[in-house]
Motif scaffolding. Structure first.
Motif, PDB file in Angstrom:
ATOM      1  N   THR A  36       0.849  -1.188   0.000  1.00  0.00           N
ATOM      2  CA  THR A  36       0.000   0.000   0.000  1.00  0.00           C
ATOM      3  C   THR A  36       0.886   1.240   0.000  1.00  0.00           C
ATOM      4  O   THR A  36       2.086   1.167   0.200  1.00  0.00           O
ATOM      5  CB  THR A  36      -0.904   0.057   1.253  1.00  0.00           C
ATOM      6  OG1 THR A  36      -0.089   0.333   2.385  1.00  0.00           O
ATOM      7  CG2 THR A  36      -1.641  -1.242   1.477  1.00  0.00           C
ATOM      8  N   PHE A  37       0.276   2.375  -0.181  1.00  0.00           N
ATOM      9  CA  PHE A  37       1.013   3.644  -0.120  1.00  0.00           C
ATOM     10  C   PHE A  37       0.529   4.504   1.034  1.00  0.00           C
ATOM     11  O   PHE A  37       1.017   5.593   1.253  1.00  0.00           O
ATOM     12  CB  PHE A  37       0.870   4.406  -1.442  1.00  0.00           C
ATOM     13  CG  PHE A  37      -0.546   4.800  -1.731  1.00  0.00           C
ATOM     14  CD1 PHE A  37      -1.377   3.928  -2.404  1.00  0.00           C
ATOM     15  CD2 PHE A  37      -1.051   6.022  -1.320  1.00  0.00           C
ATOM     16  CE1 PHE A  37      -2.692   4.271  -2.661  1.00  0.00           C
ATOM     17  CE2 PHE A  37      -2.354   6.380  -1.580  1.00  0.00           C
ATOM     18  CZ  PHE A  37      -3.180   5.493  -2.252  1.00  0.00           C
ATOM     19  N   ASP A  38      -0.474   4.056   1.749  1.00  0.00           N
ATOM     20  CA  ASP A  38      -1.040   4.839   2.837  1.00  0.00           C
ATOM     21  C   ASP A  38      -1.105   3.977   4.087  1.00  0.00           C
ATOM     22  O   ASP A  38      -1.801   2.969   4.084  1.00  0.00           O
ATOM     23  CB  ASP A  38      -2.434   5.324   2.447  1.00  0.00           C
ATOM     24  CG  ASP A  38      -2.981   6.337   3.424  1.00  0.00           C
ATOM     25  OD1 ASP A  38      -2.175   7.035   4.057  1.00  0.00           O
ATOM     26  OD2 ASP A  38      -4.203   6.431   3.541  1.00  0.00           O
ATOM     27  N   PRO A  39      -0.369   4.281   5.106  1.00  0.00           N
ATOM     28  CA  PRO A  39       0.428   5.487   5.297  1.00  0.00           C
ATOM     29  C   PRO A  39       1.743   5.396   4.521  1.00  0.00           C
ATOM     30  O   PRO A  39       2.254   4.304   4.265  1.00  0.00           O
ATOM     31  CB  PRO A  39       0.691   5.500   6.803  1.00  0.00           C
ATOM     32  CG  PRO A  39       0.664   4.073   7.207  1.00  0.00           C
ATOM     33  CD  PRO A  39      -0.336   3.410   6.298  1.00  0.00           C
ATOM     34  N   PRO A  40       2.305   6.541   4.165  1.00  0.00           N
ATOM     35  CA  PRO A  40       3.556   6.525   3.407  1.00  0.00           C
ATOM     36  C   PRO A  40       4.712   5.975   4.243  1.00  0.00           C
ATOM     37  O   PRO A  40       4.755   6.133   5.464  1.00  0.00           O
ATOM     38  CB  PRO A  40       3.783   7.992   3.050  1.00  0.00           C
ATOM     39  CG  PRO A  40       2.961   8.762   4.017  1.00  0.00           C
ATOM     40  CD  PRO A  40       1.812   7.886   4.415  1.00  0.00           C
ATOM     41  N   LEU A  43       6.775   7.908   6.994  1.00  0.00           N
ATOM     42  CA  LEU A  43       6.336   8.113   8.375  1.00  0.00           C
ATOM     43  C   LEU A  43       7.193   7.341   9.378  1.00  0.00           C
ATOM     44  O   LEU A  43       7.174   7.624  10.569  1.00  0.00           O
ATOM     45  CB  LEU A  43       4.872   7.709   8.543  1.00  0.00           C
ATOM     46  CG  LEU A  43       3.839   8.689   8.026  1.00  0.00           C
ATOM     47  CD1 LEU A  43       2.428   8.164   8.290  1.00  0.00           C
ATOM     48  CD2 LEU A  43       4.001  10.052   8.662  1.00  0.00           C
TER      49      LEU A  43
END
Length: 86
Positions: A36-40, A43
């Protein structure tokens, strides 16, 4: 994919070597490395590693914040630790 004993050994070695380390930067060399890209991934920068464990054949890296990093070793099945940065 390494067998379960090798994953357990890797988790124990990483836990001993990384516990308390601060993440200076978090980059992925290609988009296929991320589910996934969220959360990046960025962080994780500034967080401290609180432990490494495994669940099945996957490694779980725990951080001081709420995030965890799940690592699947795929077919190559190896990680490298270096004494100093490249």
């Amino acid at each position: 994919m390494p067998e379960l004993p090798e994953v357990e050994i890797t988790a124990r070695l990483l836990d001993g070597a990384l516990q308390g380390a601060e993440v200076e930067s978090a980059l992925a060399p290609g988009i296929n490395a991320l589910k996934t890209f969220d959360p990046p991934l960025a962080l994780l920068e500034g967080e401290r590693i609180t432990g490494v464990r495994r669940r099945g054949k996957q490694l779980i890296v725990e951080f001081s914040g709420e995030l965890v990093l799940l690592i699947h070793l795929m077919s190559a099945g190896r990680l490298q630790l270096f004494e100093k940065r490249a």
